[in-house]
Design an enzyme around this catalytic site. Sequence first.
Site, PDB file in Angstrom:
ATOM      1  N   GLU B  42       0.834  -1.216   0.000  1.00 12.08           N
ATOM      2  CA  GLU B  42       0.000   0.000   0.000  1.00 12.08           C
ATOM      3  C   GLU B  42       0.867   1.264   0.000  1.00 12.08           C
ATOM      4  O   GLU B  42       1.886   1.336   0.698  1.00 12.08           O
ATOM      5  CB  GLU B  42      -0.850  -0.050   1.286  1.00 12.08           C
ATOM      6  CG  GLU B  42      -1.820   1.106   1.442  1.00 12.08           C
ATOM      7  CD  GLU B  42      -2.696   0.927   2.687  1.00 12.08           C
ATOM      8  OE1 GLU B  42      -2.383   0.047   3.522  1.00 12.08           O
ATOM      9  OE2 GLU B  42      -3.697   1.664   2.802  1.00 12.08           O
ATOM     10  N   LYS B 109      -9.062   2.684  -2.711  1.00 10.99           N
ATOM     11  CA  LYS B 109      -9.403   1.979  -1.468  1.00 10.99           C
ATOM     12  C   LYS B 109     -10.798   2.371  -1.017  1.00 10.99           C
ATOM     13  O   LYS B 109     -11.137   3.561  -0.988  1.00 10.99           O
ATOM     14  CB  LYS B 109      -8.372   2.332  -0.396  1.00 10.99           C
ATOM     15  CG  LYS B 109      -8.486   1.553   0.895  1.00 10.99           C
ATOM     16  CD  LYS B 109      -7.300   1.893   1.829  1.00 10.99           C
ATOM     17  CE  LYS B 109      -7.279   1.083   3.093  1.00 10.99           C
ATOM     18  NZ  LYS B 109      -6.076   1.398   3.915  1.00 10.99           N
ATOM     19  N   CYS B 145      -5.581  -3.293   1.743  1.00 10.68           N
ATOM     20  CA  CYS B 145      -5.503  -3.401   3.210  1.00 10.68           C
ATOM     21  C   CYS B 145      -6.878  -3.554   3.874  1.00 10.68           C
ATOM     22  O   CYS B 145      -7.495  -4.587   3.742  1.00 10.68           O
ATOM     23  CB  CYS B 145      -4.731  -2.194   3.746  1.00 10.68           C
ATOM     24  SG  CYS B 145      -3.898  -2.533   5.337  1.00 10.68           S
TER      25      CYS B 145
END
Lengths: 531, 531
Positions: B42, B109, B145
């Site tokens: 990330e 994300k 994540c």
Amino acid sequence: MRIALAQLNFLVGDVKGNTDLIIDAAIKARDEQQADLIVFPELTLTGYPPEDLLLRPELIERVQLAIAILCEEIDGITVIFGYPRQGEDGLYNSAGVLQDGDIIAGYDKSLLPNYSVFDEKRYFTSGSDACVVDICGVRVGITICEDIWFNEPTQRAKAAGAQLLVNLNASPFHTGKPTEREELVSRRARENGMPIVYVNLVGGQDQLVFDGGSFVMNAEGRVVMRSGFFCEAQPVVSFDGATPQPSEVIEHQSQEAEIYAALVLGVQDYVQKNGFKGVVLGLSGGIDSALTLAIAVDSLGADRVEVVLMPSRYTADMSNEDAVKQAQTLGVKYHIIPIEPAFRAFLGMLDDEFSGLAEDATEENIQARCRGIILMALSNKSGRMLLTTGNKSEMSVGYATLYGDMAGGFAPIKDVPKTMVYRLSKYRNRGGEVIPERVITRPPSAELKPDQVDSDSLPDYAILDEILRRYIEQDQCVEKIIQAGYDVATVTRITRMVDNNEYKRRQAPPGVRITRRAFGRDRRYPITSGF
Amino acid sequence: MRIALAQLNFLVGDVKGNTDLIIDAAIKARDEQQADLIVFPELTLTGYPPEDLLLRPELIERVQLAIAILCEEIDGITVIFGYPRQGEDGLYNSAGVLQDGDIIAGYDKSLLPNYSVFDEKRYFTSGSDACVVDICGVRVGITICEDIWFNEPTQRAKAAGAQLLVNLNASPFHTGKPTEREELVSRRARENGMPIVYVNLVGGQDQLVFDGGSFVMNAEGRVVMRSGFFCEAQPVVSFDGATPQPSEVIEHQSQEAEIYAALVLGVQDYVQKNGFKGVVLGLSGGIDSALTLAIAVDSLGADRVEVVLMPSRYTADMSNEDAVKQAQTLGVKYHIIPIEPAFRAFLGMLDDEFSGLAEDATEENIQARCRGIILMALSNKSGRMLLTTGNKSEMSVGYATLYGDMAGGFAPIKDVPKTMVYRLSKYRNRGGEVIPERVITRPPSAELKPDQVDSDSLPDYAILDEILRRYIEQDQCVEKIIQAGYDVATVTRITRMVDNNEYKRRQAPPGVRITRRAFGRDRRYPITSGF
């Protein structure tokens, strides 16, 4: 209808004390002010910001108990107060409407600020519904703080029939904020053709100071009542239907007056709320400690302030003379403890390790740290908290010694740039000389080696402060600052110093925030960084 | 298809350096590993977490420039990397897919963590779209994540046709996290019947350590490849269609091994990434400094570590003997500088102020602060950073002197409870005695007054640590801890000490986070509090 605005000073985490404060204010509003409604600031019961106390289940339990007590103790007046509300799907930043022993309605804050000093999305879920209640025949809409900064929540209240809006706030101070806030709310009133009752918190909480300055605006966006700044107040305003009637409008203050008042209140509340007997500080004969002393005395009274002069082999006579003069003018007790014996002891102890090595900042730091030990010893022995005297300019570039002059529990002028330190000193002297004139006019020096002056290592403070303001408060990049007319080498060196000294600032005590971006919770930089 | 997992150590803010690292890794994957795809962690280009650097426009400009360089320098392999993407309506935490000189797809994300150590809603806007790309005929979905901790983003990828999921991570370590993480991802794989490639960052960043431990799971949720922990690695896995083929699976470590490795990497990266020559620390003959020394030597090598013994009138002979013994065993340079001359100088300088007052903690603090001055002087003169040796138990209750033993740039065992300090010391001695046995077995003492031992003022560490774990890590209230069988007076006193010492912790240096809740960015308590 008469509405009281409870601009009061609540203590974070002290649910019981805050409950008592609400009850007393409500009874006073009902009995002495003939108010029909009293409005409190945001998160009244917990104080603001409660931070991670919001994650403790017992805080929420105490709040629920407190609400039961409020319902039992208050009648004959409608009360709108703030509290964290545990909903099924999360915690809300809410306002409750208490009437005749019951919570008859509630509002959940819709817009949760999560920038600058705010972390509300860490704790709260957003509400989405308007809340409008009938009070004395007027339909009153409720919103909370950030909700007023955008139009949607007000529109929603209006669409739900609100004729008048109350807005509960915990809006912290920075320079210029009081007028900025009113301009914004004025626009909101005009856009919606609706009067607004704006109630703000007052008081210091760690690095934040809430300035109060609560007001009522009419539907044309004009202030018809403004309470004072940096003080508790409970004004009451009469309404003809939803239309507020003119009342006392206290004027805005000058920039210096506003900042000085913020610093005084910030120090006062940090010392009082943390239960310290008083404060001690090192008085060097320089302008930073001189201003800090004036603020301390204005906050706490001369009785609760002690100063220490700690001259070294490099201290000029005039530094001692001016320090003594100011201590005497203000009537504070002063000690004189020369640091030579400890300084000499350390040099002796380090003689073997340092032999053959040139003198450098190490020896300067030892002096500053000897002073730190003396000050902390006096603080430990007496229970008086140590005030740190550094300003924002030196905190920015690291022109300060960790565990030396940076030692202390609270740093009143930590967010005050050096040029503003001068302006505030002159402001404080307006009614008579409190800070000796020579302290203001002599060239600033750390007096840690012979003939040292700040300008040996730093540019003129007027230039330094402008570069810092652009880099820190406005996030301007190096190129942009240079384009604005500043010297390439100076800008590069200064911004590099800011970047490299994050580690020092991380260990600094809190101080009063007075700018748009203070160090601390406001500016979260990594220490380790290849930026 | 062959996929390489780039478990590498990126430096926060160093966009240029991180770009070079990506290019080198991609070329190695293509030429040496015959990989078709390489996946990075990330926010690869900025490192994680970049914190408020994300608010600087020049960071975003540098990222855009870096992407252009990546497009120019890499071909013959598909690259998935993380970066902050400036969209029209905000900044996104994104993954870019680079193929043949172009960014052919991107993913934003969806789930932004804003709890514990995370502040992603301060910076980023949530994405809402799936991203699936065709690589060697396999439809590969991308998530980042937190997206994997809830089912929706994976379901969305699956609905968009993904046969295989890659998940880019910057998932920080705490004790037990490696297995917790795999259990969760295993469930996700099984729920969706989809293999998952999990790539994690490795390295220390201020208080966080990223432990790596990247892995590939098959659609049945079984690990078919696991890379090492706390080290850089670039494993490659072959796929038959979307099905991963078995590869090397490195075993999980014991709890002590895991924590010890986290501490070593945390210290190493703090020192290296901040450009320090080495470290210095005070070695007292007690267990905290003994363990800290072992960690420092394992991180940096004996050459880059120096210790100082600073005995006082209260130091037992065995303390000096054991300290010298350990320094000799590890081959580190040691100095002996008794603090008596400085301690005596301060007592003399304060004689007038303190006359008639009883001795108290003030005199103990002066000794600790004399040591702080010596250590900082050696650090300043040599450019070696000072390591602080305090543990979590004492940091919790304030059993430490601000500007004394709390002084330093980094505190390796700050989040390690005392009982774990003992376990780690025994673990470090497993292959031979590095920490003298007597340091582990003698009763702990601060040696700041005659015959002092820790148990004079604190309960047994086994009891203390359990109370602290419940209060700090689990947010249990006082009543609940008492119900679990602990003494009322002890629990009340200890939790009060935790509350009252927030001001000390605020000025403490950062240290490695190894528990679910460390002090620092993880536990944000007000200092001023009536809770």
